[in-house]
Design a protein around this motif. Structure first.
Motif, PDB file in Angstrom:
ATOM      1  N   VAL A   1       0.865  -1.176   0.000  1.00 20.24           N
ATOM      2  CA  VAL A   1       0.000   0.000   0.000  1.00 20.24           C
ATOM      3  C   VAL A   1       0.899   1.223   0.000  1.00 20.24           C
ATOM      4  CG1 VAL A   1      -1.727   1.329   1.261  1.00 20.24           C
ATOM      5  CG2 VAL A   1      -1.881  -1.163   1.206  1.00 20.24           C
TER       6      VAL A   1
ATOM      7  N   THR B   1      -0.465   4.234  -0.936  1.00 21.70           N
ATOM      8  CA  THR B   1      -1.453   5.291  -1.114  1.00 21.70           C
ATOM      9  C   THR B   1      -0.956   6.603  -0.510  1.00 21.70           C
ATOM     10  OG1 THR B   1      -3.192   3.639  -1.017  1.00 21.70           O
ATOM     11  CG2 THR B   1      -3.841   5.924  -0.603  1.00 21.70           C
ATOM     12  N   SER B   2      -0.959   7.653  -1.312  1.00 20.92           N
ATOM     13  CA  SER B   2      -0.513   8.959  -0.814  1.00 20.92           C
ATOM     14  C   SER B   2      -1.662   9.769  -0.224  1.00 20.92           C
ATOM     15  CB  SER B   2       0.166   9.744  -1.933  1.00 20.92           C
ATOM     16  OG  SER B   2      -0.725   9.947  -3.006  1.00 20.92           O
ATOM     17  N   ALA B   3      -2.893   9.410  -0.564  1.00 20.89           N
ATOM     18  CA  ALA B   3      -4.044  10.130  -0.016  1.00 20.89           C
ATOM     19  C   ALA B   3      -4.105   9.932   1.492  1.00 20.89           C
ATOM     20  CB  ALA B   3      -5.325   9.619  -0.664  1.00 20.89           C
ATOM     21  N   LYS B   4      -4.531  10.962   2.176  1.00 23.51           N
ATOM     22  CA  LYS B   4      -4.705  10.903   3.628  1.00 23.51           C
ATOM     23  C   LYS B   4      -6.193  10.957   3.934  1.00 23.51           C
ATOM     24  CE  LYS B   4      -0.291  11.120   4.429  1.00 23.51           C
ATOM     25  NZ  LYS B   4       0.225   9.748   4.230  1.00 23.51           N
TER      26      LYS B   4
ATOM     27  N   HIS C   1     -14.654   2.005  -7.848  1.00 32.05           N
ATOM     28  CA  HIS C   1     -13.491   1.129  -7.696  1.00 32.05           C
ATOM     29  C   HIS C   1     -13.468   0.632  -6.254  1.00 32.05           C
ATOM     30  CE1 HIS C   1     -11.029   3.520 -10.964  1.00 32.05           C
ATOM     31  NE2 HIS C   1     -12.152   3.031 -11.439  1.00 32.05           N
TER      32      HIS C   1
ATOM     33  N   ARG D   1     -11.174  -1.154  -3.675  1.00 31.10           N
ATOM     34  CA  ARG D   1      -9.731  -1.378  -3.650  1.00 31.10           C
ATOM     35  C   ARG D   1      -9.258  -2.293  -2.528  1.00 31.10           C
ATOM     36  NH1 ARG D   1      -6.827   2.231  -6.494  1.00 31.10           N
ATOM     37  NH2 ARG D   1      -5.195   0.712  -6.018  1.00 31.10           N
ATOM     38  N   GLN D   2     -10.031  -2.359  -1.458  1.00 32.14           N
ATOM     39  CA  GLN D   2      -9.660  -3.251  -0.369  1.00 32.14           C
ATOM     40  C   GLN D   2     -10.941  -3.713   0.306  1.00 32.14           C
ATOM     41  OE1 GLN D   2      -6.148  -2.833   1.774  1.00 32.14           O
ATOM     42  NE2 GLN D   2      -5.527  -0.891   0.882  1.00 32.14           N
TER      43      GLN D   2
ATOM     44  N   ASP E   1     -17.495  13.024  -6.852  1.00 30.33           N
ATOM     45  CA  ASP E   1     -16.408  12.109  -6.515  1.00 30.33           C
ATOM     46  C   ASP E   1     -16.561  11.667  -5.080  1.00 30.33           C
ATOM     47  OD1 ASP E   1     -15.308  12.375  -8.977  1.00 30.33           O
ATOM     48  OD2 ASP E   1     -13.387  13.153  -8.297  1.00 30.33           O
TER      49      ASP E   1
ATOM     50  N   GLU F   1     -15.041   9.164  -1.817  1.00 31.11           N
ATOM     51  CA  GLU F   1     -13.987   8.310  -1.292  1.00 31.11           C
ATOM     52  C   GLU F   1     -14.442   7.733   0.024  1.00 31.11           C
ATOM     53  OE1 GLU F   1     -11.011  11.686  -1.288  1.00 31.11           O
ATOM     54  OE2 GLU F   1     -10.627  10.897   0.705  1.00 31.11           O
TER      55      GLU F   1
ATOM     56  N   TRP G   1     -13.271   5.563   3.424  1.00 31.14           N
ATOM     57  CA  TRP G   1     -12.172   5.108   4.287  1.00 31.14           C
ATOM     58  C   TRP G   1     -12.733   4.168   5.342  1.00 31.14           C
ATOM     59  CZ3 TRP G   1      -7.097   6.816   3.545  1.00 31.14           C
ATOM     60  CH2 TRP G   1      -6.941   7.831   2.577  1.00 31.14           C
TER      61      TRP G   1
ATOM     62  N   LEU H   1      -8.053   3.586   2.260  1.00 29.29           N
ATOM     63  CA  LEU H   1      -8.960   4.089   1.222  1.00 29.29           C
ATOM     64  C   LEU H   1      -9.530   2.876   0.481  1.00 29.29           C
ATOM     65  CD1 LEU H   1     -10.251   6.311  -0.423  1.00 29.29           C
ATOM     66  CD2 LEU H   1      -8.064   6.698  -1.561  1.00 29.29           C
TER      67      LEU H   1
ATOM     68  N   GLN I   1     -13.294   4.191  -4.209  1.00 27.00           N
ATOM     69  CA  GLN I   1     -13.401   5.509  -4.841  1.00 27.00           C
ATOM     70  C   GLN I   1     -14.534   5.441  -5.850  1.00 27.00           C
ATOM     71  OE1 GLN I   1      -8.995   5.197  -5.617  1.00 27.00           O
ATOM     72  NE2 GLN I   1      -9.120   7.426  -5.502  1.00 27.00           N
ATOM     73  N   SER I   2     -15.276   6.510  -5.934  1.00 27.67           N
ATOM     74  CA  SER I   2     -16.407   6.510  -6.866  1.00 27.67           C
ATOM     75  C   SER I   2     -16.469   7.828  -7.609  1.00 27.67           C
ATOM     76  CB  SER I   2     -17.726   6.305  -6.101  1.00 27.67           C
ATOM     77  OG  SER I   2     -18.007   7.433  -5.298  1.00 27.67           O
TER      78      SER I   2
ATOM     79  N   ARG J   1      -3.523   8.844  -6.394  1.00 26.85           N
ATOM     80  CA  ARG J   1      -3.355   8.971  -4.938  1.00 26.85           C
ATOM     81  C   ARG J   1      -3.615   7.676  -4.220  1.00 26.85           C
ATOM     82  NH1 ARG J   1      -8.687  10.765  -3.090  1.00 26.85           N
ATOM     83  NH2 ARG J   1      -7.831  11.998  -1.399  1.00 26.85           N
ATOM     84  N   ASN J   2      -3.848   6.613  -4.950  1.00 26.45           N
ATOM     85  CA  ASN J   2      -4.183   5.341  -4.302  1.00 26.45           C
ATOM     86  C   ASN J   2      -3.526   4.182  -5.038  1.00 26.45           C
ATOM     87  OD1 ASN J   2      -5.377   3.560  -2.526  1.00 26.45           O
ATOM     88  ND2 ASN J   2      -7.423   3.685  -3.421  1.00 26.45           N
ATOM     89  N   LEU J   3      -2.256   3.967  -4.728  1.00 25.39           N
ATOM     90  CA  LEU J   3      -1.511   2.828  -5.267  1.00 25.39           C
ATOM     91  C   LEU J   3      -1.480   1.759  -4.195  1.00 25.39           C
ATOM     92  CD1 LEU J   3       0.516   1.314  -7.118  1.00 25.39           C
ATOM     93  CD2 LEU J   3       2.307   2.763  -6.180  1.00 25.39           C
ATOM     94  N   ALA J   4      -2.171   0.650  -4.450  1.00 26.44           N
ATOM     95  CA  ALA J   4      -2.269  -0.396  -3.425  1.00 26.44           C
ATOM     96  C   ALA J   4      -2.659  -1.704  -4.091  1.00 26.44           C
ATOM     97  CB  ALA J   4      -3.304  -0.014  -2.363  1.00 26.44           C
ATOM     98  N   GLY J   5      -2.129  -2.784  -3.555  1.00 27.91           N
ATOM     99  CA  GLY J   5      -2.541  -4.101  -4.029  1.00 27.91           C
ATOM    100  C   GLY J   5      -2.254  -4.346  -5.495  1.00 27.91           C
TER     101      GLY J   5
ATOM    102  N   ARG K   1     -11.186   9.013 -15.176  1.00 23.82           N
ATOM    103  CA  ARG K   1     -10.604   8.167 -14.133  1.00 23.82           C
ATOM    104  C   ARG K   1     -10.385   6.784 -14.717  1.00 23.82           C
ATOM    105  NH1 ARG K   1     -13.270   8.045  -8.373  1.00 23.82           N
ATOM    106  NH2 ARG K   1     -12.018   9.942  -8.149  1.00 23.82           N
TER     107      ARG K   1
END
Lengths: 289, 289
Positions: A131, A133-136, A239, A241-242, A266, A268, A270, A276, A279-280, B256-260, B281
């Motif tokens: 992971v 991910t740069s988003a906080k 999407h 993602r987890q 948009d 998100e 968490w 994260l 995402q939609s 912003r979301n690189l994972a898995g 996107r």
């Protein structure tokens, strides 16, 4: 009431799909019953519809989880019976792609397509652990300091959702960040953002299917722009993602491009472990009253 | 060379689709020829494929412009003949929805589906003039101070795009913001963003179809994260919101979301009149070398 669990909850029962046997049109054809419980005014919630179609796709594809799923909303759905017709487009080792059409029979006895779904599925549990991910996670006050249905008429009564049948609000535990709920007091921020804690009212934890509901369950961002009226979804892509951890979700939905009678939203999502998980993005029409 | 125009350019010729007559499988079936000119290494660019499919959909739907269009990329396309099979899903007064399948014939003579496209079309020229977009154009140095192919080996040679056949780079006029091109010097910023001026090399102005190419034409954001390798698109969705004005576009793509083993890429396209004309996107796989 005992806490509902994944697989045994309102959401699971109301998204159930029953495969038709071959001599009745199967395989790949499913019967569903769209529940009154997920309606806003007279319309069935778009996220609930997407989750129901996704559940059928999960039964025909060799992979369990929607990684990316898109729905085009064609005609308004109503509570009652529906048919889901699926097609497998491609199966691969790590991903597979399919299509679902959700249809209802009109008063003349004709099948009318409600939404068209295309999705690529995979196995969330089979992904590597990396992971980067740069988003906080966005900032939101604690759950206890956000505003829910029990917080009186302020939020609930000013919302267009509160007139007519709004049964979905009883199934959701949404706690709005007060800063993004000022539209309910007639003082929208103008920023076009809604932030909230999100759970299912019966305590069922989130899974990939309920994430599809979650991203389309908050009040429209248009309210925070001071616009009332109806904001029907044209297209929604999610999407996943987890796999979300147990516990409440935090959802932020925002719009930054309102033009020509349309806006994008948009979202998100968490989870309780600060990941994260979804995402939609949707394109919606803005129908002013 | 005179400046190419919309309707008379490389891009228009290479996205041409020819309807098959009824006795050869029509209506709704089109022949196309995927040009070598839009390849990166051996792969045909995903945005070019999407534009070609969109052009076929524009011929079968009663509305001219893709408002929201989604492609799932199933198998790698190669230069050469392709067939596009379209279906009209719904036609309405202001919008219509259709599906396109782009297929190529494999060495055994079987049709293999390359991408599946679902889209809702409308008429951009028929939209009301209201623009309340809150997004502001991103900052980028003037075109002259950004880095193009003529700026020597720095940008071009460090890119995986520069090895093998990279004919698409000759058809595009991409000028990278130097701040987001440091990966080409071995010093990626780690932020996961690429910003650029974008035009077609023959001077053709942008239109809704070329926007579909534009959002998938910049170097992958993964380069700016310091990741090499291949980043194949699983799914790409584009919202076209306004008809672009003549002149170069500005495009920013970020992740912003690189994972898995997957990442999302969000794109935004601004025209010369500072209007946000498209948002995109995609979900892509990260295949490390």
């Amino acid at each position: 009431m005992a806490q509902a669990t994944i697989g045994d909850s309102e959401f699971d029962r109301d998204t159930a799909v029953t495969p038709r046997p071959d001599h009745q049109g199967g395989p790949g054809v499913f019967d569903a019953h769209l529940s009154q419980g997920w309606t806003i005014l007279r319309a069935v919630n778009g996220g609930y519809l997407l989750a129901t179609a996704a559940r059928a796709l999960g039964q025909v594809l060799p992979h369990p989880d929607p990684f990316t799923i898109t729905a085009h909303y064609l005609t308004p759905s109503g509570p009652g019976p529906a048919v889901i017709r699926t097609d497998v487009i491609r199966t691969g080792r790590t991903m597979s792609t399919g299509q679902a059409r959700l249809l209802q029979t009109d008063s003349a006895g004709h099948e009318v397509e409600r939404l068209r779904v295309t999705a690529s599925y995979g196995d969330l549990d089979g992904l590597p652990d990396d992971v980067r991910t740069s988003a906080k996670p966005f900032a939101i006050p604690p759950y206890e300091r956000c505003l829910g249905r029990a917080d009186g008429p302020d939020v609930a009564s000013a919302s267009p959702f509160s007139s007519g049948s709004t049964e979905i609000t009883e199934r959701l535990d949404i706690r709005l960040d007060p800063e993004t709920a000022r539209w309910a007091l007639g003082a929208p921020s103008g920023r076009g953002e809604i932030r909230a804690w999100f759970g299912l009212a019966d305590g069922r934890d989130a899974d990939p299917l309920s994430l599809l509901l979650a991203v389309d369950a908050l009040p429209p961002t248009a309210f925070d722009l001071g616009l009332g009226g109806w904001v029907p979804t044209v297209e929604l892509t999610v999407h996943v993602r987890q796999r979300p951890a147990p516990g409440p979700l935090r959802i932020a939905v925002s719009t930054r491009n309102l033009a020509g009678g349309f806006l994008e939203e948009d979202g998100e999502v968490w989870d309780s472990e600060d990941r994260l998980v979804a995402q939609s993005r949707q394109l919606a029409r803005v129908l002013l009253p």
